[in-house]
Write an enzyme that holds these catalytic residues in place. Structure first.
Site, PDB file in Angstrom:
ATOM      1  CE1 TYR A 184      34.078  44.456  42.241  1.00 16.88           C
ATOM      2  CE2 TYR A 184      35.073  45.549  40.359  1.00 16.88           C
ATOM      3  CZ  TYR A 184      35.097  44.564  41.321  1.00 16.88           C
ATOM      4  OH  TYR A 184      36.149  43.671  41.353  1.00 16.88           O
ATOM      5  CE  LYS A 189      32.516  42.085  40.732  1.00 15.35           C
ATOM      6  NZ  LYS A 189      32.985  41.000  41.548  1.00 15.35           N
TER       7      LYS A 189
HETATM    8  O1  MN9 Z   1      35.069  39.429  40.749  1.00 18.85           O
HETATM    9  C1  MN9 Z   1      36.718  38.348  41.928  1.00 18.85           C
HETATM   10  N1  MN9 Z   1      37.528  39.335  42.542  1.00 18.85           N
HETATM   11  C2  MN9 Z   1      38.749  39.630  42.101  1.00 18.85           C
HETATM   12  C3  MN9 Z   1      35.348  38.864  41.723  1.00 18.85           C
HETATM   13  O2  MN9 Z   1      39.301  39.024  41.223  1.00 18.85           O
HETATM   14  C4  MN9 Z   1      39.433  40.766  42.756  1.00 18.85           C
HETATM   15  C5  MN9 Z   1      36.601  37.030  42.672  1.00 18.85           C
HETATM   16  O3  MN9 Z   1      36.011  36.147  41.784  1.00 18.85           O
HETATM   17  C6  MN9 Z   1      37.944  36.475  43.144  1.00 18.85           C
HETATM   18  O4  MN9 Z   1      38.880  36.505  42.098  1.00 18.85           O
HETATM   19  C7  MN9 Z   1      37.851  35.028  43.619  1.00 18.85           C
HETATM   20  C8  MN9 Z   1      39.176  34.522  44.186  1.00 18.85           C
HETATM   21  O5  MN9 Z   1      39.461  35.165  45.410  1.00 18.85           O
HETATM   22  O6  MN9 Z   1      36.841  34.905  44.552  1.00 18.85           O
END
Ligand code: MN9
Length: 288
Positions: free
Chosen positions: A133, A161
Site C-alpha cells: 500500500y 495499491k
Molecule cells: O484508498 C483513497 N485514499 C484515501 C484510497 O482515502 C487517503 C481514495 O479513494 C481517496 O479517498 C479518493 C478521494 O481523494 O480518491
C-alpha cells in the site's frame, strides 16, 4: 483479484465503538447495490490508524462473516508495530482472506532497507499474498521503480495499491511488471490510470459511487475513452463536492441517505456541522 474494490468504511457509534449492524449494512450496500468485485478492509478509509488492535480484529471478523466468499477480500494489516502487523496477517489468513496489504511504514524516516525488511518479515511469518500500500501524500514514503522492483522480487508480493498522481512511474511499473497487480488508488484519476492498463482500483468513494467506477474502468478497457471521460467528469464533480465538504464524514452521510447506518467518524475527525449534513444530502440527491 482484478476489478473494482471498495476501501470499506466502518460504522462507529458516538463512543467510537464499532457498530456491527451498521458495518454489515455498509458491506451489503457495497455488494448488493454498488456491485463491487471486492473489499479492502482497514485501510485509510476504514480509519485503521485511529482504532485499537482489538477493533481491527473485530472488523476483520464481521466482514468475513458477512461476506463469506461472495467477493474478494483484501485485509490491510500494516502497522508501525511490526508484531501487530504479523499477528493481524496471521489472523486474517486463518479467517480466509484472499490477500493481505500493508501500508509502507511511516512517521520515522525509514530507509529502503528497513522498508524491505518490514515486508519480508511480515511475509516470513504468514502464508498469504501481499499487496503493497503506497500512499506518499499521507505517509511521506515514496519509492522509485527500482525499489518497487526489489520488493517485487519476493514472490509473495503480488502487487501494489498505487495512490499517487505520478503517471510516469505508474506507466514504468506497468511496463516493467506486467505480471504484478496494480490497483489505482485515487478515484478522481481512475480513467487516467485505466488507460495505462491497471488491473483494478481501490477507493473510498466506491462506497457510494462504485457502479460509476466500474463503468469508467470497463469503458477504458474497451477503448471507449470519450464515454469513460464523461463518466469520470460526473464522478469528479461528485468527488470535488465530497472533498470540499469533508471526505469520510460526507461519504458516511451519503450512505445514511441510502438507509445505511454508517455512523460517525472516530475522533479526532470532527463531525459534520448541521449545514454540512444538509450539503451532504444535496450532494447525494444531485449525483447518486
Ligand atoms: O484508498 C483513497 N485514499 C484515501 C484510497 O482515502 C487517503 C481514495 O479513494 C481517496 O479517498 C479518493 C478521494 O481523494 O480518491
Amino acid at each position: 483479484m482484478k476489478g473494482i474494490f471498495t476501501a470499506l468504511m466502518c460504522s462507529f457509534d458516538e463512543k467510537g465503538q464499532v457498530n456491527e449492524k451498521g458495518l454489515r449494512e455498509i458491506i451489503r450496500y457495497n455488494i448488493d447495490v454498488q456491485k463491487v468485485d471486492g473489499l479492502y478492509i482497514n485501510g485509510s478509509t476504514g480509519e485503521n490508524f485511529l482504532i485499537s488492535t482489538e477493533q481491527k480484529r473485530q472488523i476483520f471478523e464481521i466482514v468475513k462473516d458477512e461476506v463469506k466468499d461472495q467477493v474478494t477480500l483484501i485485509a490491510q494489516i500494516g502497522s508501525l508495530n511490526i508484531d501487530e502487523a504479523v499477528e493481524l496477517a496471521q489472523f486474517v489468513t486463518e479467517l480466509g482472506y484472499d490477500a493481505i496489504s500493508a501500508v509502507t511504514p511511516f512517521y520515522y524516516k525509514f530507509d529502503f532497507e528497513e522498508i524491505k525488511d518490514y515486508y519480508n518479515t511480515i511475509l516470513e511469518n504468514v502464508n498469504n499474498k501481499m499487496i503493497i500500500y503506497s500512499i506518499p501524500a499521507l505517509t511521506g514514503v515514496s519509492m522509485n521503480l527500482d525499489q518497487f522492483g526489489e520488493l517485487f522480487e519476493n514472490e509473495k508480493i503480488i502487487g501494489v495499491k498505487f495512490t499517487a498522481p505520478d503517471f510516469f512511474l505508474l506507466e514504468r511499473l506497468r511496463h516493467a511488471y506486467p505480471e504484478k497487480l496494480i490497483y489505482s488508488g485515487f478515484d478522481e484519476m481512475l480513467l487516467s490510470a485505466s488507460v495505462l492498463n491497471v488491473d483494478g482500483a481501490i477507493g473510498s468513494t466506491f462506497n457510494v459511487n462504485g457502479s460509476r467506477a466500474r463503468q469508467i474502468f470497463e469503458l477504458a478497457q474497451k477503448g471507449q475513452i470519450a464515454e469513460a471521460r464523461e463518466i469520470q467528469r460526473v464522478t469528479n464533480d461528485l468527488i470535488a463536492a465530497i472533498l470540499d465538504n469533508g471526505l469520510y464524514p460526507t461519504i458516511k452521510e451519503i450512505l445514511k441517505t441510502k438507509g445505511v447506518d454508517a455512523g460517525v467518524c472516530r475522533k479526532p475527525m470532527k463531525a459534520l456541522t448541521e449545514e454540512k449534513v444538509q450539503r451532504a444530502k444535496q450532494i447525494a440527491e444531485k449525483y447518486l
